[in-house]
Write an enzyme that holds these catalytic residues in place. Structure first.
Site, PDB file in Angstrom:
ATOM      1  N   GLU A 164      40.730  42.083  21.388  1.00  0.00           N
ATOM      2  CA  GLU A 164      41.082  43.446  21.792  1.00  0.00           C
ATOM      3  C   GLU A 164      40.485  43.672  23.179  1.00  0.00           C
ATOM      4  OE1 GLU A 164      39.491  46.500  19.199  1.00  0.00           O
ATOM      5  OE2 GLU A 164      40.357  48.122  20.376  1.00  0.00           O
ATOM      6  N   HIS A 212      32.798  45.733  20.879  1.00  0.00           N
ATOM      7  CA  HIS A 212      32.487  45.641  19.451  1.00  0.00           C
ATOM      8  C   HIS A 212      33.023  44.348  18.865  1.00  0.00           C
ATOM      9  CE1 HIS A 212      36.423  47.902  19.437  1.00  0.00           C
ATOM     10  NE2 HIS A 212      36.711  47.082  18.422  1.00  0.00           N
TER      11      HIS A 212
HETATM   12  C1  LIG Z   1      41.247  51.100  16.358  1.00  0.00           C
HETATM   13  C2  LIG Z   1      41.158  49.875  17.203  1.00  0.00           C
HETATM   14  C3  LIG Z   1      39.903  49.954  18.070  1.00  0.00           C
HETATM   15  O1  LIG Z   1      38.915  49.246  17.852  1.00  0.00           O
HETATM   16  O2  LIG Z   1      39.937  50.779  19.014  1.00  0.00           O
HETATM   17  C4  LIG Z   1      41.225  48.607  16.351  1.00  0.00           C
HETATM   18  O3  LIG Z   1      40.426  47.715  16.414  1.00  0.00           O
HETATM   19  S1  LIG Z   1      42.608  48.518  15.334  1.00  0.00           S
HETATM   20  C5  LIG Z   1      42.474  46.934  14.492  1.00  0.00           C
HETATM   21  C6  LIG Z   1      43.708  46.604  13.783  1.00  0.00           C
HETATM   22  N1  LIG Z   1      44.828  46.371  14.707  1.00  0.00           N
HETATM   23  C7  LIG Z   1      45.259  45.151  15.078  1.00  0.00           C
HETATM   24  O4  LIG Z   1      44.747  44.134  14.610  1.00  0.00           O
HETATM   25  C8  LIG Z   1      46.447  45.111  16.021  1.00  0.00           C
HETATM   26  C9  LIG Z   1      46.815  43.728  16.482  1.00  0.00           C
HETATM   27  N2  LIG Z   1      47.039  42.802  15.335  1.00  0.00           N
HETATM   28  C10 LIG Z   1      48.297  42.409  14.977  1.00  0.00           C
HETATM   29  O5  LIG Z   1      49.286  42.760  15.611  1.00  0.00           O
HETATM   30  C11 LIG Z   1      48.372  41.491  13.793  1.00  0.00           C
HETATM   31  O6  LIG Z   1      47.197  41.686  12.990  1.00  0.00           O
HETATM   32  C12 LIG Z   1      48.506  39.987  14.137  1.00  0.00           C
HETATM   33  C13 LIG Z   1      47.334  39.485  14.966  1.00  0.00           C
HETATM   34  C14 LIG Z   1      49.823  39.773  14.925  1.00  0.00           C
HETATM   35  C15 LIG Z   1      48.545  39.188  12.850  1.00  0.00           C
HETATM   36  O7  LIG Z   1      49.471  39.765  12.013  1.00  0.00           O
HETATM   37  P1  LIG Z   1      49.739  39.139  10.566  1.00  0.00           P
HETATM   38  O8  LIG Z   1      48.430  38.767   9.934  1.00  0.00           O
HETATM   39  O9  LIG Z   1      50.641  40.082   9.826  1.00  0.00           O
HETATM   40  O10 LIG Z   1      50.579  37.889  10.952  1.00  0.00           O
HETATM   41  P2  LIG Z   1      50.601  36.457  10.363  1.00  0.00           P
HETATM   42  O11 LIG Z   1      50.107  36.461   8.953  1.00  0.00           O
HETATM   43  O12 LIG Z   1      51.955  35.936  10.656  1.00  0.00           O
HETATM   44  O13 LIG Z   1      49.530  35.701  11.278  1.00  0.00           O
HETATM   45  C16 LIG Z   1      49.887  34.778  12.247  1.00  0.00           C
HETATM   46  C17 LIG Z   1      48.759  33.755  12.336  1.00  0.00           C
HETATM   47  O14 LIG Z   1      47.594  34.405  12.917  1.00  0.00           O
HETATM   48  C18 LIG Z   1      46.498  34.308  12.037  1.00  0.00           C
HETATM   49  N3  LIG Z   1      45.730  35.533  12.137  1.00  0.00           N
HETATM   50  C19 LIG Z   1      46.117  36.760  11.759  1.00  0.00           C
HETATM   51  N4  LIG Z   1      45.167  37.666  12.013  1.00  0.00           N
HETATM   52  C20 LIG Z   1      44.146  36.973  12.576  1.00  0.00           C
HETATM   53  C21 LIG Z   1      42.865  37.349  13.052  1.00  0.00           C
HETATM   54  N5  LIG Z   1      42.455  38.599  13.000  1.00  0.00           N
HETATM   55  N6  LIG Z   1      42.066  36.403  13.574  1.00  0.00           N
HETATM   56  C22 LIG Z   1      42.487  35.115  13.633  1.00  0.00           C
HETATM   57  N7  LIG Z   1      43.690  34.702  13.194  1.00  0.00           N
HETATM   58  C23 LIG Z   1      44.507  35.619  12.666  1.00  0.00           C
HETATM   59  C24 LIG Z   1      47.114  34.109  10.666  1.00  0.00           C
HETATM   60  O15 LIG Z   1      46.189  33.483   9.803  1.00  0.00           O
HETATM   61  C25 LIG Z   1      48.298  33.238  10.985  1.00  0.00           C
HETATM   62  O16 LIG Z   1      47.845  31.903  11.175  1.00  0.00           O
HETATM   63  P3  LIG Z   1      48.473  30.671  10.377  1.00  0.00           P
HETATM   64  O17 LIG Z   1      49.949  30.718  10.740  1.00  0.00           O
HETATM   65  O18 LIG Z   1      47.766  29.468  10.938  1.00  0.00           O
HETATM   66  O19 LIG Z   1      48.204  30.955   8.941  1.00  0.00           O
HETATM   67 CO   LIG Z   2      38.638  47.179  17.416  1.00  0.00          CO
END
Ligand SMILES: C[C@@H](C(=O)O)C(=O)SCCNC(=O)CCNC(=O)[C@H](O)C(C)(C)COP(=O)(O)OP(=O)(O)OC[C@H]1O[C@@H](n2cnc3c(N)ncnc32)[C@H](O)[C@@H]1OP(=O)(O)O
Ligand SMILES: [Co+2]
Length: 134
Positions: free
Chosen positions: A130, A7
Site C-alpha cells: 500500500e 503501517h
Molecule cells: C483502509 C486501508 C488503509 O490502510 O488505509 C487498507 O489497508 S484497506 C486493506 C484491504 N484492501 C486491499 O487489500 C485492496 C487491494 N487488494 C486487492 O485488490 C486484493 O486483495 C488482491 C491483492 C488483488 C488479492 O485479491 P484476491 O485474494 O481476491 O485474489 P486472488 O485470490 O486471485 O490472489 C491472487 C494471488 O495473490 C495472492 N495474494 C492475495 N492477497 C495477498 C496478500 N495480501 N499478500 C500476498 N499475496 C496475496 C494469492 O494468494 C494469489 O496467489 P496464488 O495465485 O499464488 O495463490
Molecule cells: Co493499510
C-alpha cells in the site's frame, strides 16, 4: 520514492479477539474500531513508538481480504504500507515500470484520510504494497 513505513497490516478473523490480544497480552495501545465500507474492512490501529500495526477484519460481502482469510483462516500478514510524497507521481512511475496498480488506478481515501493505492503482490515478491501520501 519510498519514505517511512506507515503501517504493517494483519488480516484477522475476529477483530475483537485480536484487539484484546494486542492490548491485554502484548500490552499495546489500541484504537477504537473504524469501519471503512469503501475498502471493505474494519480496522483497529495498534500504536507503537516507531510505526503502527493495522488489524483488518472483512466488512461487507465483497471484502478484498475475504479470499486471503479463506486461505489463512487464523489470520496472516496482509500488507505493508509505505509513505510517498506524491502518490500520482509514484503511481505513474510504477505503471511505467510495469507494476500493476490495483482497482481502477485512482487513489482512494485511506484510514488516515489521505490518498492510498495498492500494488499487486506478485509484482513485489509476494507482498501486497500500500502506498499512502505522506
Ligand atoms: C483502509 C486501508 C488503509 O490502510 O488505509 C487498507 O489497508 S484497506 C486493506 C484491504 N484492501 C486491499 O487489500 C485492496 C487491494 N487488494 C486487492 O485488490 C486484493 O486483495 C488482491 C491483492 C488483488 C488479492 O485479491 P484476491 O485474494 O481476491 O485474489 P486472488 O485470490 O486471485 O490472489 C491472487 C494471488 O495473490 C495472492 N495474494 C492475495 N492477497 C495477498 C496478500 N495480501 N499478500 C500476498 N499475496 C496475496 C494469492 O494468494 C494469489 O496467489 P496464488 O495465485 O499464488 O495463490
Ligand atoms: Co493499510
Amino acid at each position: 520514492m519510498l519514505g517511512r513505513v506507515n503501517h504493517i497490516a494483519i488480516a484477522v478473523p475476529d477483530l475483537a479477539v485480536a484487539t484484546a490480544a494486542y492490548r491485554d497480552t502484548l500490552g499495546a495501545a489500541v484504537s477504537q474500531p473504524q469501519a471503512l465500507p469503501e475498502h471493505g474492512v474494519t480496522v483497529v490501529f495498534v500504536e507503537l513508538p516507531n510505526t503502527k500495526v493495522e488489524l483488518l477484519q472483512p466488512l461487507g460481502a465483497t471484502s478484498p481480504i475475504a479470499a486471503f482469510l479463506e486461505k489463512n483462516p487464523s489470520g496472516g500478514m496482509h500488507h505493508i504500507c509505505y509513505e510517498v510524497d506524491d502518490i500520482l507521481i509514484a503511481r505513474d512511475r510504477l505503471v511505467e515500470a510495469g507494476a500493476r496498480v490495483l482497482g481502477d488506478g485512482q487513489p482512494k481515501t485511506g484510514a488516515h484520510g489521505k490518498p492510498v493505492l495498492f500494488l499487486h503482490p506478485k509484482d513485489f515478491f509476494g507482498t501486497l504494497i500500500e502506498l499512502e501520501q505522506a
